[in-house]
Design a protein around this motif. Structure first.
Motif, PDB file in Angstrom:
ATOM      1  N   TYR A 209      21.263  -6.904  -1.512  1.00 30.62           N
ATOM      2  CA  TYR A 209      20.494  -6.830  -2.302  1.00 30.62           C
ATOM      3  C   TYR A 209      19.498  -8.028  -2.329  1.00 30.62           C
ATOM      4  O   TYR A 209      19.695  -9.036  -2.587  1.00 30.62           O
ATOM      5  CB  TYR A 209      20.840  -6.486  -3.953  1.00 30.62           C
ATOM      6  N   GLU A 210      18.318  -7.799  -1.857  1.00 34.75           N
ATOM      7  CA  GLU A 210      17.364  -8.749  -1.766  1.00 34.75           C
ATOM      8  C   GLU A 210      15.840  -8.367  -2.181  1.00 34.75           C
ATOM      9  O   GLU A 210      15.653  -7.243  -2.409  1.00 34.75           O
ATOM     10  CB  GLU A 210      17.333  -9.372  -0.285  1.00 34.75           C
ATOM     11  N   ASP A 211      15.090  -9.457  -2.305  1.00 28.53           N
ATOM     12  CA  ASP A 211      13.676  -9.312  -2.697  1.00 28.53           C
ATOM     13  C   ASP A 211      12.861 -10.286  -1.700  1.00 28.53           C
ATOM     14  O   ASP A 211      13.179 -11.487  -1.340  1.00 28.53           O
ATOM     15  CB  ASP A 211      13.363  -9.996  -4.076  1.00 28.53           C
ATOM     16  N   LEU A 212      12.033  -9.496  -0.929  1.00 29.79           N
ATOM     17  CA  LEU A 212      11.381 -10.194   0.307  1.00 29.79           C
ATOM     18  C   LEU A 212      10.617 -11.237   0.060  1.00 29.79           C
ATOM     19  O   LEU A 212       9.991 -12.201   0.722  1.00 29.79           O
ATOM     20  CB  LEU A 212      10.788  -9.266   1.226  1.00 29.79           C
ATOM     21  N   ARG A 213       9.821 -11.505  -1.272  1.00 29.78           N
ATOM     22  CA  ARG A 213       9.346 -12.382  -1.691  1.00 29.78           C
ATOM     23  C   ARG A 213      10.102 -13.683  -2.557  1.00 29.78           C
ATOM     24  O   ARG A 213       9.558 -14.570  -2.865  1.00 29.78           O
ATOM     25  CB  ARG A 213       8.247 -11.881  -2.603  1.00 29.78           C
ATOM     26  N   CYS A 214      11.390 -13.333  -2.718  1.00 26.31           N
ATOM     27  CA  CYS A 214      12.240 -14.283  -3.370  1.00 26.31           C
ATOM     28  C   CYS A 214      12.808 -15.641  -2.486  1.00 26.31           C
ATOM     29  O   CYS A 214      13.416 -15.327  -1.567  1.00 26.31           O
ATOM     30  CB  CYS A 214      13.281 -13.466  -3.848  1.00 26.31           C
ATOM     31  N   PRO A 215      12.313 -16.771  -2.938  1.00 27.11           N
ATOM     32  CA  PRO A 215      12.836 -18.147  -2.284  1.00 27.11           C
ATOM     33  C   PRO A 215      14.376 -18.033  -2.186  1.00 27.11           C
ATOM     34  O   PRO A 215      14.843 -18.525  -0.766  1.00 27.11           O
ATOM     35  CB  PRO A 215      12.289 -19.124  -3.062  1.00 27.11           C
ATOM     36  N   PRO A 216      15.056 -17.940  -2.979  1.00 29.02           N
ATOM     37  CA  PRO A 216      16.553 -17.817  -2.940  1.00 29.02           C
ATOM     38  C   PRO A 216      17.152 -16.859  -1.890  1.00 29.02           C
ATOM     39  O   PRO A 216      18.064 -17.078  -1.235  1.00 29.02           O
ATOM     40  CB  PRO A 216      17.187 -17.555  -4.300  1.00 29.02           C
TER      41      PRO A 216
ATOM     42  N   GLY B  61      31.419 -19.526  -7.606  1.00 34.86           N
ATOM     43  CA  GLY B  61      30.988 -18.799  -8.813  1.00 34.86           C
ATOM     44  C   GLY B  61      29.264 -18.411  -8.626  1.00 34.86           C
ATOM     45  O   GLY B  61      29.162 -17.596  -9.775  1.00 34.86           O
ATOM     46  N   SER B  62      28.961 -18.159  -7.592  1.00 37.92           N
ATOM     47  CA  SER B  62      27.452 -17.452  -7.105  1.00 37.92           C
ATOM     48  C   SER B  62      27.682 -16.806  -5.872  1.00 37.92           C
ATOM     49  O   SER B  62      28.531 -16.804  -5.238  1.00 37.92           O
ATOM     50  CB  SER B  62      26.141 -18.310  -7.468  1.00 37.92           C
ATOM     51  N   THR B  63      26.264 -16.172  -5.628  1.00 40.93           N
ATOM     52  CA  THR B  63      26.329 -15.435  -4.049  1.00 40.93           C
ATOM     53  C   THR B  63      26.728 -16.672  -3.027  1.00 40.93           C
ATOM     54  O   THR B  63      26.033 -17.710  -3.398  1.00 40.93           O
ATOM     55  CB  THR B  63      25.097 -14.950  -3.960  1.00 40.93           C
ATOM     56  N   PRO B  64      27.580 -16.602  -2.053  1.00 40.68           N
ATOM     57  CA  PRO B  64      27.537 -17.717  -1.205  1.00 40.68           C
ATOM     58  C   PRO B  64      26.535 -18.147  -0.478  1.00 40.68           C
ATOM     59  O   PRO B  64      25.525 -17.374   0.076  1.00 40.68           O
ATOM     60  CB  PRO B  64      28.368 -16.835  -0.111  1.00 40.68           C
ATOM     61  N   ALA B  65      26.184 -19.461  -0.585  1.00 42.15           N
ATOM     62  CA  ALA B  65      24.856 -20.365  -0.164  1.00 42.15           C
ATOM     63  C   ALA B  65      24.875 -20.593   1.312  1.00 42.15           C
ATOM     64  O   ALA B  65      24.073 -21.010   1.800  1.00 42.15           O
ATOM     65  CB  ALA B  65      24.665 -21.111  -1.243  1.00 42.15           C
TER      66      ALA B  65
ATOM     67  N   THR C  19      18.660 -11.140  -7.566  1.00 40.92           N
ATOM     68  CA  THR C  19      18.765 -11.466  -6.054  1.00 40.92           C
ATOM     69  C   THR C  19      18.735 -12.786  -5.638  1.00 40.92           C
ATOM     70  O   THR C  19      18.255 -13.463  -6.371  1.00 40.92           O
ATOM     71  CB  THR C  19      17.565 -10.451  -5.526  1.00 40.92           C
ATOM     72  N   PRO C  20      19.417 -13.057  -4.750  1.00 43.91           N
ATOM     73  CA  PRO C  20      20.334 -12.194  -3.872  1.00 43.91           C
ATOM     74  C   PRO C  20      21.483 -11.741  -4.551  1.00 43.91           C
ATOM     75  O   PRO C  20      22.199 -12.753  -5.079  1.00 43.91           O
ATOM     76  CB  PRO C  20      20.608 -12.731  -2.444  1.00 43.91           C
ATOM     77  N   THR C  21      22.164 -10.557  -4.137  1.00 43.80           N
ATOM     78  CA  THR C  21      23.540 -10.198  -4.504  1.00 43.80           C
ATOM     79  C   THR C  21      24.325  -9.491  -3.242  1.00 43.80           C
ATOM     80  O   THR C  21      23.198  -8.731  -2.482  1.00 43.80           O
ATOM     81  CB  THR C  21      23.329  -8.989  -5.613  1.00 43.80           C
ATOM     82  N   VAL C  22      25.320  -9.813  -2.961  1.00 41.36           N
ATOM     83  CA  VAL C  22      25.957  -9.235  -2.104  1.00 41.36           C
ATOM     84  C   VAL C  22      27.312  -8.746  -2.333  1.00 41.36           C
ATOM     85  O   VAL C  22      28.106  -9.357  -3.477  1.00 41.36           O
ATOM     86  CB  VAL C  22      26.598 -10.342  -0.821  1.00 41.36           C
TER      87      VAL C  22
END
Length: 324
Positions: free
Chosen positions: A155-162, A305-309, A291-294
């Motif tokens: 799950y992503e947003d194409l404008r989202c820096p993270p 503790g969060s989405t793998p970076a 977002t991002p969510t996986v």
């Protein structure tokens, strides 16, 4: 500009996380209807010989045949008027139809143009779906072996820096795992920043990504990586992807899109704008609020503790879940 969006630069509540879904907005408005038909002609134009279809009247029995010609001409004109009225009603009915009317085009088919003549990136009334999409409304994008035992949802947003940072760090690993058959990937896209900060870059970039998907799944992955790259991805405060010229410039980094006329046409004409809106509406209804969510097989992946970076955190989380 994306229809119905605010210009970039709007004020934002400092307490609102721009990457958190602010709520589930109502379904997007349908695109405007087909423009009105021009007034019907008053009758068929005379031919070179003076008759309604180009034939000159015969000299014999001029009065009777002249009257018959007039009757035929009036009847033909009435038929033309009726035909125009029927065509206009049918065409308007098809254009004002629900956005779930799906038109599946062949690879590289492109779109049906700019119906209102405005020149903007506004898609047709019907939902035109790219080749290589699937699902009831054609808004499911699944890439990988069909018989892969596991499914990764991204799950992503194409404008989202993270999201861009995640894609830069983990995207190559996901592409490698797809080819290895480790899992298939289902992609989901949001427009959270368009809503929280104003603008249309998330949605416009998604429409362009649909045009790349229409070319091939590899082209989709390559163009997505280019859009998310550190070189091209805009800062949070800049709505750069609202500009079609910027999206076209990024496409020049993808070999399959450099000289692809159907891709350029689809991007310029907003062929996949309604498809992008439906994709965003599906995200809004998914229950995912950031977002991002996986997720792997429905369970959210975390690293620290969060989405793998990083690629290492991601692979560790995937392997741990597959073993468990």
């Amino acid at each position: 500009m994306w229809p119905g969006q605010q210009p970039p630069g709007g004020e934002r509540d400092p307490q609102q996380n721009p990457y958190q879904q602010p709520g589930h907005p109502p379904p997007p408005d349908q695109p405007p209807g087909f423009p009105s038909a021009p007034p019907p002609p008053q009758g068929p134009p005379p031919g070179p010989g003076g008759g309604p279809w180009g034939g000159a009247p015969a000299p014999a029995d001029r009065q009777r045949k002249g009257g018959l010609t007039a009757v035929i001409a009036v009847a033909a004109a009435a038929a033309v008027v009726a035909g125009v009225l029927v065509f206009t009603d049918d065409d308007q009915g098809s254009r004002v139809g629900a956005s779930d009317d799906v038109v599946q085009g062949p690879p590289g088919s492109g779109g049906s143009g700019d119906p209102d003549g405005s020149g903007g990136s506004q898609g047709p009334g019907n939902l035109v779906t790219p080749a290589h999409s699937s699902g009831p409304s054609g808004t499911t994008v699944v890439i990988g072996e069909a018989d892969a035992e596991h499914t990764l949802d991204v799950y992503e947003d194409l404008r989202c820096p993270p999201c861009a940072s995640f894609d830069q760090a983990v995207g190559p690993t996901i592409a490698k795992d797809i080819k290895a058959g480790k899992y298939k990937v289902s992609f989901h896209f949001a427009a959270i920043l368009d809503k929280s900060m104003g603008g249309s870059g998330s949605a416009n970039a998604l429409s362009a990504l649909g045009a790349a998907l229409d070319v091939s799944t590899d082209t989709f992955l390559d163009y997505k990586a280019a859009l998310m790259s550190s070189k091209n991805h805009p800062e949070e405060s800049k709505d750069s992807y609202a500009d079609d010229d910027r999206l076209l410039a990024v496409s020049q980094e993808v070999y399959a899109l450099k000289t692809n006329a159907s891709f350029r046409e689809a991007l310029r004409e907003g062929t996949y704008d309604p498809w992008a809106k439906k994709m965003i509406a599906d995200f809004d209804a998914s229950g995912v609020n950031g977002t991002p969510t996986v997720k792997l097989d429905g369970s959210q992946l975390t690293g620290g503790g969060s989405t793998p970076a990083t690629a290492a955190e991601f692979t560790e989380a995937v392997n741990k879940q597959l073993k468990g």
